[in-house]
Design a protein around this motif. Structure first.
Motif, short mmCIF file in Angstrom:
data_model
loop_
_atom_site.label_atom_id
_atom_site.label_comp_id
_atom_site.label_asym_id
_atom_site.label_seq_id
_atom_site.Cartn_x
_atom_site.Cartn_y
_atom_site.Cartn_z
N ALA A 163 0.75 -1.12 -0.09
CA ALA A 163 -0.04 0.21 0.05
C ALA A 163 0.89 1.23 -0.17
CB ALA A 163 -0.86 0.00 1.31
N THR A 164 1.82 1.14 0.77
CA THR A 164 2.93 2.38 0.90
C THR A 164 3.26 2.61 -0.76
OG1 THR A 164 3.61 1.91 3.04
CG2 THR A 164 5.15 3.17 1.53
N VAL A 165 3.78 1.56 -1.29
CA VAL A 165 4.30 1.83 -2.66
C VAL A 165 3.14 2.48 -3.71
CG1 VAL A 165 5.24 0.51 -4.79
CG2 VAL A 165 5.84 -0.18 -2.48
N SER A 166 2.04 1.92 -3.37
CA SER A 166 0.98 2.33 -4.14
C SER A 166 0.57 3.95 -3.99
CB SER A 166 -0.37 1.51 -4.30
OG SER A 166 -0.38 0.33 -4.62
N VAL A 167 0.90 4.28 -2.54
CA VAL A 167 0.40 5.61 -2.20
C VAL A 167 1.44 6.67 -2.68
CG1 VAL A 167 -0.12 7.22 -0.22
CG2 VAL A 167 -1.10 4.86 -0.53
N VAL A 168 2.61 6.34 -2.31
CA VAL A 168 3.76 7.09 -3.00
C VAL A 168 3.85 7.38 -4.16
CG1 VAL A 168 6.44 7.16 -3.12
CG2 VAL A 168 5.26 6.44 -0.93
N MET A 198 6.45 11.01 -1.68
CA MET A 198 7.01 10.69 -0.83
C MET A 198 6.50 11.51 0.62
SD MET A 198 9.48 8.13 0.08
CE MET A 198 10.28 6.90 -1.01
N GLU A 199 6.63 12.83 0.10
CA GLU A 199 6.16 13.87 1.34
C GLU A 199 4.82 14.04 1.53
OE1 GLU A 199 8.41 15.50 2.68
OE2 GLU A 199 10.17 15.49 1.61
N ALA A 200 3.88 13.78 0.57
CA ALA A 200 2.51 13.91 0.41
C ALA A 200 1.81 12.72 1.21
CB ALA A 200 1.98 14.38 -0.88
N ALA A 201 2.49 11.63 1.14
CA ALA A 201 1.64 10.24 1.66
C ALA A 201 1.74 10.32 2.96
CB ALA A 201 2.88 9.07 1.20
N LYS A 202 0.50 10.02 3.47
CA LYS A 202 0.15 9.90 4.83
C LYS A 202 -0.17 8.51 5.20
CE LYS A 202 -1.65 14.72 5.18
NZ LYS A 202 -1.21 14.92 3.66
N ILE A 203 -0.10 8.37 6.72
CA ILE A 203 -0.39 6.89 7.26
C ILE A 203 -1.64 6.45 7.06
CG2 ILE A 203 -0.51 5.66 9.33
CD1 ILE A 203 1.85 7.01 10.50
N LEU A 204 -2.60 7.68 7.22
CA LEU A 204 -4.14 7.19 6.91
C LEU A 204 -4.28 6.69 5.49
CD1 LEU A 204 -7.13 7.08 7.88
CD2 LEU A 204 -7.08 9.51 7.17
N ASP A 205 -3.60 7.54 4.35
CA ASP A 205 -3.62 6.88 3.00
C ASP A 205 -3.03 5.60 2.83
OD1 ASP A 205 -4.31 9.47 2.08
OD2 ASP A 205 -2.13 10.37 2.17
N ILE A 206 -2.18 5.28 3.66
CA ILE A 206 -1.32 3.83 3.63
C ILE A 206 -2.49 2.61 3.93
CG2 ILE A 206 0.40 2.27 4.46
CD1 ILE A 206 2.18 4.91 4.22
N ASN A 233 1.11 -1.29 15.23
CA ASN A 233 1.41 -2.73 15.50
C ASN A 233 2.63 -3.28 14.64
OD1 ASN A 233 -0.69 -2.73 17.34
ND2 ASN A 233 -2.04 -3.62 15.79
N TYR A 234 3.03 -2.51 13.50
CA TYR A 234 3.90 -2.86 12.43
C TYR A 234 5.13 -1.75 12.29
CZ TYR A 234 0.45 -6.50 11.93
OH TYR A 234 -0.35 -7.41 11.79
N PHE A 235 4.71 -0.80 12.50
CA PHE A 235 5.69 0.21 12.17
C PHE A 235 5.66 1.54 12.91
CE2 PHE A 235 4.69 -1.72 8.32
CZ PHE A 235 6.11 -2.21 7.65
N ASP A 236 6.77 2.24 13.36
CA ASP A 236 6.79 3.24 14.39
C ASP A 236 6.42 4.52 13.66
OD1 ASP A 236 8.28 1.66 16.50
OD2 ASP A 236 9.98 2.13 15.58
N ASP A 237 6.58 4.82 12.48
CA ASP A 237 6.03 5.92 11.88
C ASP A 237 6.20 5.82 10.51
OD1 ASP A 237 8.76 5.99 11.44
OD2 ASP A 237 9.28 7.46 13.07
N LYS A 238 5.81 6.92 9.74
CA LYS A 238 5.94 6.82 8.27
C LYS A 238 7.46 6.88 7.79
CE LYS A 238 5.73 10.52 5.43
NZ LYS A 238 5.27 11.79 4.54
N GLU A 239 8.08 7.30 8.33
CA GLU A 239 9.74 7.31 7.75
C GLU A 239 10.01 5.83 7.82
OE1 GLU A 239 8.42 9.62 10.02
OE2 GLU A 239 8.84 11.17 8.23
N HIS A 296 8.86 5.64 -8.78
CA HIS A 296 8.49 6.43 -7.96
C HIS A 296 9.07 6.40 -6.24
CE1 HIS A 296 5.93 8.76 -10.70
NE2 HIS A 296 5.23 7.38 -10.92
N VAL A 297 9.06 5.26 -5.85
CA VAL A 297 9.59 5.16 -4.56
C VAL A 297 11.24 5.11 -4.65
CG1 VAL A 297 9.76 3.30 -2.87
CG2 VAL A 297 7.65 3.39 -3.76
#
Length: 210
Positions: A31-36, A41-49, A62-68, A119-120
């Motif tokens: 999902a991150t790849v698709s959103v980015v 990169m800058e505009a992608a948000k956790i909610l989007d993912i 439960n899986y990642f600390d943050d967007k970075e 893009h990623v």
């Protein structure tokens, strides 16, 4: 039946048959790849993912600390996949000029076929210094080999590596926009070889072997 809303991609393919936790983590990465690819990169948000993955927003943590952290894992995962493909073809090539042409040609071909990957990778190289440093390590190695072999006549600096990466990036973005173009890829290789100090005639001849 899929357990997430995102279309199965590279990461889910790698964990097919794995545990539910592994599959959910992979769904978030895809999902991150698709959103980015869609937003950058800058505009992608956790909610989007999480929305793209068909998961609750809280599941992300439960899986990642943050967007970075998820951007980094997605970028390195894709870079590793591309690197494996390049290594298979590059392992038997000792001539630095041919290595540069082969690596450039195959890299462009791979990511143009997978524009979301492009893009990623391009985005991460711009905003993640450590990612750019890792990519440049491979470039630097082949260019320094070429200097040792007498193929290239340059001082290997960060600015030189920036110029090489810029030529590759422009070629990729153009081909994603207009379609695969082998002639443009050859021109890119030729421009890189000339930038590295090779004569126009030699650069043109070597670029044609890609």
């Amino acid at each position: 039946m899929r357990e997430s809303g995102v279309q199965q991609g590279y990461f889910q393919g790698q964990t097919a048959g794995g545990s539910k936790r592994e599959r959910t983590r992979s769904a978030l990465l895809d999902a991150t790849v698709s959103v980015v690819a869609a937003k950058g990169m800058e505009a992608a948000k956790i909610l989007d993912i999480t929305e793209a993955a068909g998961l609750a927003n809280g599941t992300f943590y439960n899986y990642f600390d943050d967007k970075e952290s998820i951007l980094r894992e997605a970028a390195y995962g894709i870079a590793l996949a591309v690197g494996r493909q390049l290594d298979e073809e590059m392992s038997s090539i000792g001539d630095a000029g041919r290595r540069v042409v082969t690596a450039t040609t195959r890299f462009i071909e791979i990511v143009v076929r997978e524009p979301d990957w492009a893009h990623v990778l391009l985005g991460s190289a711009e905003v993640m210094p450590e990612m750019r440093k890792d990519i440049y390590r491979y470039l630097r190695s082949d260019i320094e080999l070429g200097v040792e072999q007498g193929k290239f006549d340059v001082e290997v600096t960060g600015f030189l590596l920036d110029q090489v990466a810029s030529l590759i990036g422009v070629s990729i973005r153009t081909q994603i926009s207009t379609g695969p173009n082998a002639a443009l890829t050859r021109q890119t290789c030729e421009s890189i070889l000339r930038l590295l100090g090779m004569s126009p005639a030699k650069a043109r001849k070597l670029a044609a072997t890609g």
